[in-house]
Structure formats: structure tokens, C-alpha cells
Design a protein around this motif. Structure first.
Motif, PDB file in Angstrom:
ATOM      1  N   TYR A 291       7.959   8.507 -15.112  1.00  0.00           N
ATOM      2  CA  TYR A 291       6.606   7.940 -15.063  1.00  0.00           C
ATOM      3  C   TYR A 291       5.793   8.326 -16.302  1.00  0.00           C
ATOM      4  O   TYR A 291       4.977   7.534 -16.792  1.00  0.00           O
ATOM      5  N   GLN A 292       5.991   9.532 -16.806  1.00  0.00           N
ATOM      6  CA  GLN A 292       5.285   9.944 -18.024  1.00  0.00           C
ATOM      7  C   GLN A 292       5.677   9.075 -19.213  1.00  0.00           C
ATOM      8  O   GLN A 292       4.820   8.651 -20.001  1.00  0.00           O
ATOM      9  N   LYS A 293       6.956   8.800 -19.343  1.00  0.00           N
ATOM     10  CA  LYS A 293       7.416   7.935 -20.427  1.00  0.00           C
ATOM     11  C   LYS A 293       6.821   6.538 -20.308  1.00  0.00           C
ATOM     12  O   LYS A 293       6.398   5.931 -21.302  1.00  0.00           O
ATOM     13  N   ARG A 294       6.770   6.040 -19.097  1.00  0.00           N
ATOM     14  CA  ARG A 294       6.265   4.688 -18.898  1.00  0.00           C
ATOM     15  C   ARG A 294       4.754   4.621 -19.125  1.00  0.00           C
ATOM     16  O   ARG A 294       4.241   3.597 -19.607  1.00  0.00           O
ATOM     17  N   SER A 295       4.053   5.671 -18.805  1.00  0.00           N
ATOM     18  CA  SER A 295       2.628   5.717 -19.127  1.00  0.00           C
ATOM     19  C   SER A 295       2.414   5.712 -20.637  1.00  0.00           C
ATOM     20  O   SER A 295       1.476   5.077 -21.145  1.00  0.00           O
ATOM     21  N   GLU A 296       3.273   6.417 -21.359  1.00  0.00           N
ATOM     22  CA  GLU A 296       3.219   6.403 -22.824  1.00  0.00           C
ATOM     23  C   GLU A 296       3.461   4.994 -23.355  1.00  0.00           C
ATOM     24  O   GLU A 296       2.772   4.541 -24.293  1.00  0.00           O
ATOM     25  N   CYS A 297       4.402   4.297 -22.749  1.00  0.00           N
ATOM     26  CA  CYS A 297       4.673   2.915 -23.155  1.00  0.00           C
ATOM     27  C   CYS A 297       3.463   2.019 -22.909  1.00  0.00           C
ATOM     28  O   CYS A 297       3.122   1.174 -23.749  1.00  0.00           O
ATOM     29  N   LEU A 298       2.826   2.179 -21.771  1.00  0.00           N
ATOM     30  CA  LEU A 298       1.664   1.352 -21.448  1.00  0.00           C
ATOM     31  C   LEU A 298       0.571   1.503 -22.502  1.00  0.00           C
ATOM     32  O   LEU A 298      -0.026   0.507 -22.943  1.00  0.00           O
TER      33      LEU A 298
ATOM     34  N   ASP B  90      12.456   2.207  -8.447  1.00  0.00           N
ATOM     35  CA  ASP B  90      12.218   3.322  -8.082  1.00  0.00           C
ATOM     36  C   ASP B  90      12.304   3.123  -6.619  1.00  0.00           C
ATOM     37  O   ASP B  90      11.526   3.545  -5.990  1.00  0.00           O
ATOM     38  N   THR B  91      13.060   2.889  -6.309  1.00  0.00           N
ATOM     39  CA  THR B  91      12.859   2.133  -5.094  1.00  0.00           C
ATOM     40  C   THR B  91      13.483   2.829  -3.897  1.00  0.00           C
ATOM     41  O   THR B  91      14.533   3.416  -3.948  1.00  0.00           O
ATOM     42  N   LEU B  92      12.781   2.617  -2.814  1.00  0.00           N
ATOM     43  CA  LEU B  92      13.287   3.216  -1.591  1.00  0.00           C
ATOM     44  C   LEU B  92      13.758   2.121  -0.645  1.00  0.00           C
ATOM     45  O   LEU B  92      13.559   0.931  -0.863  1.00  0.00           O
ATOM     46  N   LEU B  93      14.328   2.503   0.427  1.00  0.00           N
ATOM     47  CA  LEU B  93      14.818   1.567   1.422  1.00  0.00           C
ATOM     48  C   LEU B  93      13.647   0.823   2.040  1.00  0.00           C
ATOM     49  O   LEU B  93      12.726   1.420   2.561  1.00  0.00           O
ATOM     50  N   THR B  94      13.707  -0.525   1.993  1.00  0.00           N
ATOM     51  CA  THR B  94      12.664  -1.353   2.579  1.00  0.00           C
ATOM     52  C   THR B  94      13.316  -2.208   3.633  1.00  0.00           C
ATOM     53  O   THR B  94      14.310  -2.855   3.357  1.00  0.00           O
ATOM     54  N   TRP B  95      12.750  -2.263   4.818  1.00  0.00           N
ATOM     55  CA  TRP B  95      13.402  -3.051   5.853  1.00  0.00           C
ATOM     56  C   TRP B  95      12.396  -3.684   6.788  1.00  0.00           C
ATOM     57  O   TRP B  95      12.475  -3.577   7.992  1.00  0.00           O
ATOM     58  N   GLU B  96      11.449  -4.410   6.221  1.00  0.00           N
ATOM     59  CA  GLU B  96      10.495  -5.157   7.003  1.00  0.00           C
ATOM     60  C   GLU B  96      10.606  -6.637   6.680  1.00  0.00           C
ATOM     61  O   GLU B  96      10.775  -7.014   5.540  1.00  0.00           O
ATOM     62  N   ARG B  97      10.457  -7.444   7.695  1.00  0.00           N
ATOM     63  CA  ARG B  97      10.411  -8.883   7.495  1.00  0.00           C
ATOM     64  C   ARG B  97       8.992  -9.360   7.773  1.00  0.00           C
ATOM     65  O   ARG B  97       8.294  -8.801   8.624  1.00  0.00           O
ATOM     66  N   PRO B  98       8.551 -10.423   7.086  1.00  0.00           N
ATOM     67  CA  PRO B  98       7.196 -10.901   7.288  1.00  0.00           C
ATOM     68  C   PRO B  98       7.061 -11.687   8.581  1.00  0.00           C
ATOM     69  O   PRO B  98       6.839 -12.888   8.580  1.00  0.00           O
ATOM     70  N   ASN B  99       7.236 -11.009   9.727  1.00  0.00           N
ATOM     71  CA  ASN B  99       7.081 -11.658  11.023  1.00  0.00           C
ATOM     72  C   ASN B  99       6.638 -10.601  12.021  1.00  0.00           C
ATOM     73  O   ASN B  99       6.539  -9.416  11.698  1.00  0.00           O
ATOM     74  N   PRO B 100       6.353 -10.988  13.280  1.00  0.00           N
ATOM     75  CA  PRO B 100       5.865 -10.010  14.266  1.00  0.00           C
ATOM     76  C   PRO B 100       6.785  -8.827  14.478  1.00  0.00           C
ATOM     77  O   PRO B 100       6.352  -7.766  14.901  1.00  0.00           O
TER      78      PRO B 100
ATOM     79  N   TYR C 161       1.190   4.753 -15.311  1.00  0.00           N
ATOM     80  CA  TYR C 161       2.208   4.042 -14.542  1.00  0.00           C
ATOM     81  C   TYR C 161       2.258   4.613 -13.133  1.00  0.00           C
ATOM     82  O   TYR C 161       2.341   5.820 -12.939  1.00  0.00           O
ATOM     83  N   ARG C 162       2.217   3.735 -12.147  1.00  0.00           N
ATOM     84  CA  ARG C 162       2.206   4.162 -10.748  1.00  0.00           C
ATOM     85  C   ARG C 162       3.212   3.345  -9.938  1.00  0.00           C
ATOM     86  O   ARG C 162       3.641   2.274 -10.351  1.00  0.00           O
ATOM     87  N   ALA C 163       3.534   3.861  -8.764  1.00  0.00           N
ATOM     88  CA  ALA C 163       4.504   3.213  -7.889  1.00  0.00           C
ATOM     89  C   ALA C 163       3.878   2.021  -7.167  1.00  0.00           C
ATOM     90  O   ALA C 163       2.680   1.747  -7.278  1.00  0.00           O
TER      91      ALA C 163
ATOM     92  N   THR D 213      11.639  11.574 -11.496  1.00  0.00           N
ATOM     93  CA  THR D 213      10.547  10.609 -11.367  1.00  0.00           C
ATOM     94  C   THR D 213       9.360  10.967 -12.242  1.00  0.00           C
ATOM     95  O   THR D 213       8.764  10.090 -12.880  1.00  0.00           O
ATOM     96  N   ASN D 214       8.994  12.234 -12.311  1.00  0.00           N
ATOM     97  CA  ASN D 214       7.827  12.634 -13.101  1.00  0.00           C
ATOM     98  C   ASN D 214       8.010  12.322 -14.584  1.00  0.00           C
ATOM     99  O   ASN D 214       7.124  11.758 -15.235  1.00  0.00           O
TER     100      ASN D 214
END
Length: 333
Positions: A300-307, A6-16, A206-208, A296-297
Motif C-alpha cells: 500500500y505504501q508503494k501504491r500511495s507513492e505511485c498515486l 488484495d482480495t479476500l473471499l467474497t460470497w454474496e449474491r445481489p439477492n435476498p 491507496y486504500r482497500a 500489505t503495508n
């Protein structure tokens, strides 16, 4: 399986640099308010300013995509105890996503530790392997039924113990892939991946990823980008005990990754998942109309049913929480 996954653009590195980048983005988010006050869209100057901003945004996005898709992408692998290894990359797709698959294969085939790319073809006209620009062999496995369960089907032609299950719309750097592979080699009994989730509450919901961040822990890794032990994962997923779960996956056309997490958790008394933070991750389905889970809604509803169903069948994951920031190398921040 015994009761215990579900993913969005991520662009952080684990540094300063990442903290400075966050500060920059925070300031950047204030720009629209500033523009509304000082730039008059109805004037020619205002239109010119907005046009230049738009062009700059497009150029920035293109440079980011070029960084992911371009170059040779073959960052050096990470040795474990002085030894190197290889894995099989497996992705599942169909004809409407062929354009994306070609870019996907071109990029990931150049990652140093990839031995072979296996394409699980679920429906539509089957392409020829020669259609792909690949630095490694490409094998297309054609399925008779369009099922998400095919993702974890036992495949005796896979020659490596490690398999990277990767959705064809997820693009990340080869360095991220190589780091994930090293972590999996340290913990081959776990699902090692890049997208964490936390399953808890009553009823289960199910949550993000941001929910897991808020709660400072996770107990599930999405297999849209994850390393697995092919022999263990596939055989357990297709066991008789997991049959009821697979039936639900086919009914909802969803949740195969959730089921595998329960399968793993049920087979171990210790942690069964491990998170690695990607420096970059782009979900290219956002740019096409061929995404599997655009609503998305409903997703997520389907995945909550699966859980709820999987917890009833196989037990809860709530008491199996792993924390972020546990690795000394900082790869799980």
C-alpha cells in the motif's frame, strides 16, 4: 497525456439470500465467544467438539474450492442485442506459480466466451502448452525482462478486441466472467472489472475496497480482474506520454494497474471505469508462498507513492467518482 487515473473471499449474491447470509455469518462470528464459555479445551469432550468444528470448517472450505475449480464451469454467455462475442484471457506469471496456473487454465478455459488464453511468462523454466488441461488454445508469450509492464504489451497475435486481464491467483465463477464481459460490451471504452478502489484525499493514499464502500463510490478498477479494449489500452499504455509512469512501475515493481487507470481517465471526459460485483472471488495466493504482494503495508505504501507521482504527471482522479448501485440489473451493488 494531458492532465486530468488484495482480495479476500467474497460470497454474496445481489439477492435476498445475501442478507440472510450476512445475518448467518454475524451469528457465526459469535461462536468463538460461546465456545470459550461452554467448551473446555482441556477435557476430552472439549477436544472432540473442537476437532469436529475443525473438520466441518475444512469440509466447507473444500466444497467452496470445488465449486470454483470443479464442474464444467461453462455457464451460458450473456447476449448483447441478440449477439454473442468472445474475448482473450491474458494472465502474467512465472515458474514458482505453475501449480496455480494449471488449475487456473483448467477452470477458465471452460468459460463459454473465452477464445484463447495467453500466458505472459516473466521468468523461469517455460512450460509446454501441452502441460495444460485446456478447452481452448493456450499460447505462452515469453518475456525477456521480468516487468509488470509486460501485462499490457502490444500483442498483434491477439485476435479479439476484448481482453480479460486476470491475475493467476484470482478464481471466480464463469458466470461472473460472462457478466463482466457483457458489461464491457456495453461500455467498451471503459475498464470493466471486479475490484473497485477510491482515490482521494490530500495527500493521496491507496486504500482497500472497504474505503470505497464507505464513501459510496469508486474511481479506479484494479486490472488484476478487468476487461479492456486491447488496441486502445495497450497502445496508450506504451505511448511516449506514459513512459515516465512505466519507469516508476519498473522501479517499484508495482502500480501497472494504477497507471492504466490514469491513462484511461486522461483519454476520456466521461467515466472510464465500470464495476461488476463478483458472486464469488477467491485469492488463492493466500494459500501459497508465491504471492507477489504478501506484505500489505509495504504494498500500500508503494501504491500511495505511485498515486502521488501519477497525479503530478497526469492529473487527479478525485473528480471522477462513480457510484455503486447504478445498474438496473443490480450487478454493481
Amino acid at each position: 497525456l494531458r492532465k486530468r487515473s488484495d482480495t479476500l473471499l467474497t460470497w454474496e449474491r445481489p439477492n435476498p439470500l445475501s442478507s440472510k447470509l450476512r445475518q448467518f455469518c454475524t451469528r457465526l462470528n459469535r461462536v468463538p465467544t460461546f465456545l470459550r464459555v461452554w467448551v473446555k479445551p482441556n477435557s476430552w469432550i472439549g477436544r472432540l467438539v473442537l476437532f469436529l468444528i475443525f473438520i466441518s470448517g475444512v469440509a466447507f472450505m473444500c466444497s467452496g474450492v470445488t465449486y470454483i475449480y470443479g464442474g464444467n464451469g461453462a455457464e451460458e454467455p450473456y447476449p448483447l442485442n441478440g449477439q454473442y462475442s468472445q474475448f482473450t484471457l491474458l494472465t502474467m506469471t512465472y515458474d514458482a506459480r505453475l501449480w496455480n496456473l494449471k488449475m487456473f487454465i483448467r477452470h477458465y478455459s471452460k468459460c463459454s466466451s473465452v477464445k484463447e488464453i495467453v500466458v505472459v511468462w516473466n521468468k523461469g523454466m517455460v512450460p509446454e502448452p501441452s502441460e495444460f488441461d485446456s478447452a481452448v488454445p493456450v499460447r505462452i508469450r515469453v518475456e525477456e525482462q521480468n516487468s509488470l509492464n509486460n501485462r499490457f504489451k502490444v500483442d498483434p497475435l491477439i485476435k479479439t478486441r476484448a481482453v480479460l486481464e486476470l491475475d493467476d491467483d484470482i478464481m471466480m465463477t464463469c458466470d461472473d466472467v460472462e457478466r463482466g464481459f457483457k458489461v464491457w460490451r456495453e461500455h467498451p471504452d471503459r475498464i470493466v472489472g471486479f475490484y473497485p478502489r477510491l482515490v482521494d484525499g490530500n495527500p493521496l493514499k491507496y486504500r482497500a475496497e472497504n474505503y470505497a464502500r464507505k464513501k459510496k463510490g469508486y474511481n479506479m478498477i484494479l486490472t488484476g480482474a478487468a476487461f479492456l479494449d486491447t488496441q486502445f489500452a495497450f497502445s496508450r499504455y506504451w505511448s511516449e506520454e506514459a513512459k515516465a509512469g512505466r519507469t516508476l512501475v519498473d522501479k517499484l515493481f508495482n502500480c501497472e494497474d494504477v497507471l492504466l487507470n490514469y491513462v484511461y481517465a486522461n483519454s476520456s471526459s466521461s467515466s472510464s471505469v465500470e464495476y461488476v460485483k463478483p458472486a464469488w472471488a477467491i485469492d488463492t495466493s493466500k494459500f501459497s508462498g508465491a504471492a507477489i504482494s504478501r506484505n500489505t503495508n509495504v504494498h500500500y505504501q508503494k501504491r500511495s507513492e505511485c498515486l502521488a507521482k501519477f497525479a503530478e504527471l497526469y492529473g487527479s482522479l478525485a473528480n471522477r467518482k462513480s457510484k455503486f448501485k447504478q445498474r438496473k440489473d443490480g450487478w454493481d451493488v
